[in-house]
Design an enzyme around this catalytic site. Sequence first.
Site, PDB file in Angstrom:
ATOM      1  N   GLU A  74     -16.749  -7.746  31.626  1.00 20.99           N
ATOM      2  CA  GLU A  74     -17.395  -6.501  31.192  1.00 20.99           C
ATOM      3  C   GLU A  74     -18.897  -6.509  31.450  1.00 20.99           C
ATOM      4  O   GLU A  74     -19.496  -5.462  31.678  1.00 20.99           O
ATOM      5  CB  GLU A  74     -17.134  -6.237  29.704  1.00 20.99           C
ATOM      6  CG  GLU A  74     -15.696  -5.829  29.370  1.00 20.99           C
ATOM      7  CD  GLU A  74     -14.807  -7.013  29.042  1.00 20.99           C
ATOM      8  OE1 GLU A  74     -15.238  -8.170  29.262  1.00 20.99           O
ATOM      9  OE2 GLU A  74     -13.687  -6.786  28.566  1.00 20.99           O
ATOM     10  N   PHE A 132      -7.743  -7.372  14.316  1.00 23.12           N
ATOM     11  CA  PHE A 132      -7.788  -8.088  15.591  1.00 23.12           C
ATOM     12  C   PHE A 132      -8.677  -7.335  16.592  1.00 23.12           C
ATOM     13  O   PHE A 132      -8.518  -6.129  16.789  1.00 23.12           O
ATOM     14  CB  PHE A 132      -6.376  -8.241  16.154  1.00 23.12           C
ATOM     15  CG  PHE A 132      -6.346  -8.921  17.499  1.00 23.12           C
ATOM     16  CD1 PHE A 132      -6.716 -10.259  17.625  1.00 23.12           C
ATOM     17  CD2 PHE A 132      -5.970  -8.227  18.643  1.00 23.12           C
ATOM     18  CE1 PHE A 132      -6.707 -10.884  18.858  1.00 23.12           C
ATOM     19  CE2 PHE A 132      -5.958  -8.850  19.884  1.00 23.12           C
ATOM     20  CZ  PHE A 132      -6.333 -10.182  19.994  1.00 23.12           C
ATOM     21  N   GLN A 133      -9.596  -8.041  17.191  1.00 22.66           N
ATOM     22  CA  GLN A 133     -10.547  -7.481  18.166  1.00 22.66           C
ATOM     23  C   GLN A 133     -11.351  -6.311  17.587  1.00 22.66           C
ATOM     24  O   GLN A 133     -11.704  -5.379  18.303  1.00 22.66           O
ATOM     25  CB  GLN A 133      -9.845  -7.085  19.472  1.00 22.66           C
ATOM     26  CG  GLN A 133      -9.359  -8.314  20.248  1.00 22.66           C
ATOM     27  CD  GLN A 133      -8.911  -8.007  21.669  1.00 22.66           C
ATOM     28  OE1 GLN A 133      -8.469  -6.911  21.966  1.00 22.66           O
ATOM     29  NE2 GLN A 133      -9.013  -8.991  22.544  1.00 22.66           N
ATOM     30  N   LYS A 150      -8.813   3.946  18.359  1.00 20.22           N
ATOM     31  CA  LYS A 150      -7.614   4.252  19.143  1.00 20.22           C
ATOM     32  C   LYS A 150      -6.928   5.537  18.698  1.00 20.22           C
ATOM     33  O   LYS A 150      -6.446   6.306  19.531  1.00 20.22           O
ATOM     34  CB  LYS A 150      -6.631   3.076  19.053  1.00 20.22           C
ATOM     35  CG  LYS A 150      -5.402   3.278  19.925  1.00 20.22           C
ATOM     36  CD  LYS A 150      -4.808   1.977  20.372  1.00 20.22           C
ATOM     37  CE  LYS A 150      -3.672   2.225  21.346  1.00 20.22           C
ATOM     38  NZ  LYS A 150      -3.113   0.959  21.831  1.00 20.22           N
ATOM     39  N   MET A 195     -38.060 -21.089  38.454  1.00 17.55           N
ATOM     40  CA  MET A 195     -39.142 -20.475  37.685  1.00 17.55           C
ATOM     41  C   MET A 195     -39.470 -21.338  36.461  1.00 17.55           C
ATOM     42  O   MET A 195     -40.643 -21.582  36.151  1.00 17.55           O
ATOM     43  CB  MET A 195     -38.749 -19.058  37.260  1.00 17.55           C
ATOM     44  CG  MET A 195     -39.848 -18.300  36.548  1.00 17.55           C
ATOM     45  SD  MET A 195     -41.310 -18.080  37.583  1.00 17.55           S
ATOM     46  CE  MET A 195     -40.978 -16.480  38.314  1.00 17.55           C
TER      47      MET A 195
END
Lengths: 553, 75
Positions: free
Chosen positions: A51, A113-114, A163, A467
Amino acid sequence: MKIAGSDILVETLIEQGAEVVFGYPGGQVLNIYDSLYLKSDRIKHIITAHEQGAAHAADGYARATGKVGVVIATSGPGATNLVTGLANAMLDSVPMVAITGNVPCNLLGKDSFQEVDIVGITIPVTKHNFMVTKTEDLADTIRQAFRIAKSGRPGPVLVDIPKDVQVNTAEYEPVPVVEPFALKTASEEAIEKAAAMIAESKKPYIYCGGGVISAGAEKELALLSEKMDAPVGCSIMGLTALPVSNKRNLGMTGMHGHFVASKAKNDADLVITLGARFSNRATGNVAKFCQGAKMIHIDIDAAELDKNVTVDLGIQGDVKDAISRIIEKISPAFHPDWWKEIEEIKKFEAENTAAQIGTLTPYDVIETVNSYLPDDTPVATDVGQHQMWAAQKYRFETPRTFLTSGGLGTMGFGMGAAIGGCVATGKRTVLFTGDGSFGMNLNEMTTAVSQNLPLIVVILNNGVLGMVRQWQAAFYNEHYSQTTLERKTDFPALARAFGAKGFAVTNVDELHAAMKEAVETNGTVLIDCAIHMDERVLPMIPPGGAIENMILS
Amino acid sequence: MGKIQLNLSVVNRFGVLVRISELFARRGFNISSLEVHETSDPDVSEMTIVAYGDDYAHTQMLRQLGKLHDVISIK
C-alpha cells in the site's frame, strides 16, 4: 435509483475525473473491488506490491499532472501502510484522495480484526479526513474530499468507509466535477506596496517555491524575472517552475543548493518569495537569513506568512494572480551591476567547488542519463545524495517533471512515484535512486514490470547510506555507524528475476551503452551504477549554519 | 508568557475536539483550559480555549485553526 455504497463510491470517483486509481484489495474493501471489477472499462486500477507504493504512486501521478491522485487500501494494516504516503503528500502539498475500508459500524470501537482508527491516526498528516457512517452521505463526502484536496494549497484527504456503508444502498445522481473553493487574492494595497518595493530595489531576487507550480504560474514567473531583471533561485519543490536554460535561473538554493543561488539571495536587497514555506533545509539559520534584504512573501496559505521567517510584506493570495498584477504595475528594470556580481559568484563557485572523485562520478551519471531523455521526461528520485545530485545537475526544462520527496524526505518514495508519473503521462520515466533507498520499496519492480512500464531505474550505488555517511564524516568523527551496508545484492540479477532488464556499469562508456539499450526497450530497465563511497554532496551549508559556513570543498 | 482566549464555532461532529486539541499539541502550544458545549443549532458547537503564548503563537493559532475545515468561525 438506489445503488450500493461501493458502486456510489466508484461512480463518484469516475464522475470526479479519476481515470486511474492505485491500491491493494483486502477484507474490508471487497465490495469496492467488486464495483471496480464491474466498471473496469471506465476506471483503471493498478495493484501495487504494498500500500505504501500505491500511496506514493498516487502522489507521483498527482505531481506529474496536477490532478488529484487516488489510492485505495483496506482497513487496519492496509490503512496504516498509507500513513507515510499521506505525510509525504501533506508536506509537499500534493492533492490526493485516499479511500480506506473499515469494519462495519457496529464493530467499530471493539478492537475488531483489522480495525484501526485511521481517521485519528491521520489527522496530523492530512489536510482533512472523514469517516462516512451513512451511505446517503457517501457521494457528497467523496466530492468534498476532491474539493478540499485540490483547493487553495493542495493536500491529501482521507475518507474512511466502513463495510456496511459500502453494502447499503442509497440514491445516486451524477454531478459535474466539483470546482475548487474560490482562491483568495492579494489586496490592491499589497500589490502596490510590492511594486513600490521592487521599483526601489537595485539587487532584487526571486525565491520560487512549489506553490508557483501548484498555481500554474510558471509563465508569470518567467515574465516577472525578465521585467525585474532578477535572478531566480528555487526551493527543491520549486525546481521545474523555470527552465534550467533560462539565463536568470540560478537553480536550487539551501543546504545543498548552488552556492550562487544561496549567496545571491543572501546579498540581495529585495527577496520576493513565491509559494515557499522557508523550511529549515532551505534557510539554515533563520537569524542570519537574508539579513540585508527587504522581504516580500506571497503565499496562498496565510499560516505560512511570518511562520518561519518574519517578512516586511506578507501577502496572502493566489501567486499567479499576484504576479500578474505586480507585472502590470512595474516598469522594466536593468541591473547590469547586480548581474556582474552574480557572475563573479558563479565563477567563484566553479573555481572553488571540489571535483568528484570516482571513475564514474555521480554528475557523470545524472548528465549521461539526462542526455538520452527528452525534456518532458518525468524524473523521480528517492531520498539522499542521489536526490541532491539530480536536483543540482539534471536540466529540467518542463514543469512537473521532477517527482521528489522534498519535505518529508521519504526514502522509498521513488519507485511508487516513478510508477505514478509514468502511468499518468504515458512517457518513458527515469528514477534516480540509491542502493539504500531502492532497498526500501524495490518490491514495486513487480508493479512496473507487470504494467510493462517504460521505466529506467538508475541506481547510484555506493554500497553505503551516503548522505548519513557524509554527515558522519563531517560531524561524527568518521564513526560510520550502520551506514556501511556490505550487502551482496546483485541488482541486475534482481531486475531480471523481477522480469526487467538489468545492467551493471562502472564507467561512462558502459553507461552510454546501457542507456542506448534502455531507451529502445519497451519495458522496465535497471542500471546499477558503481560510484565511490566517499563522494559528497557539495556545496553544503551545515545544519543551522548560514551562507558564510557553506562548505565547497 | 501571556494567555490567549479563542472563541470558536465548530461543526458538531465526533472527532472535532481531537482535531482541534491535536493541532495545539502538534504546534507546541499549551492549553490552559478548554470548554466545549452544544448550541441551539444541533450542527454547531461552541468552544472556548485559553492557551499560553505570545503574539507569534496567537497569530499562528488563529491562522492554523482557520485552515481546519471543521472550524466555522473564530473570535
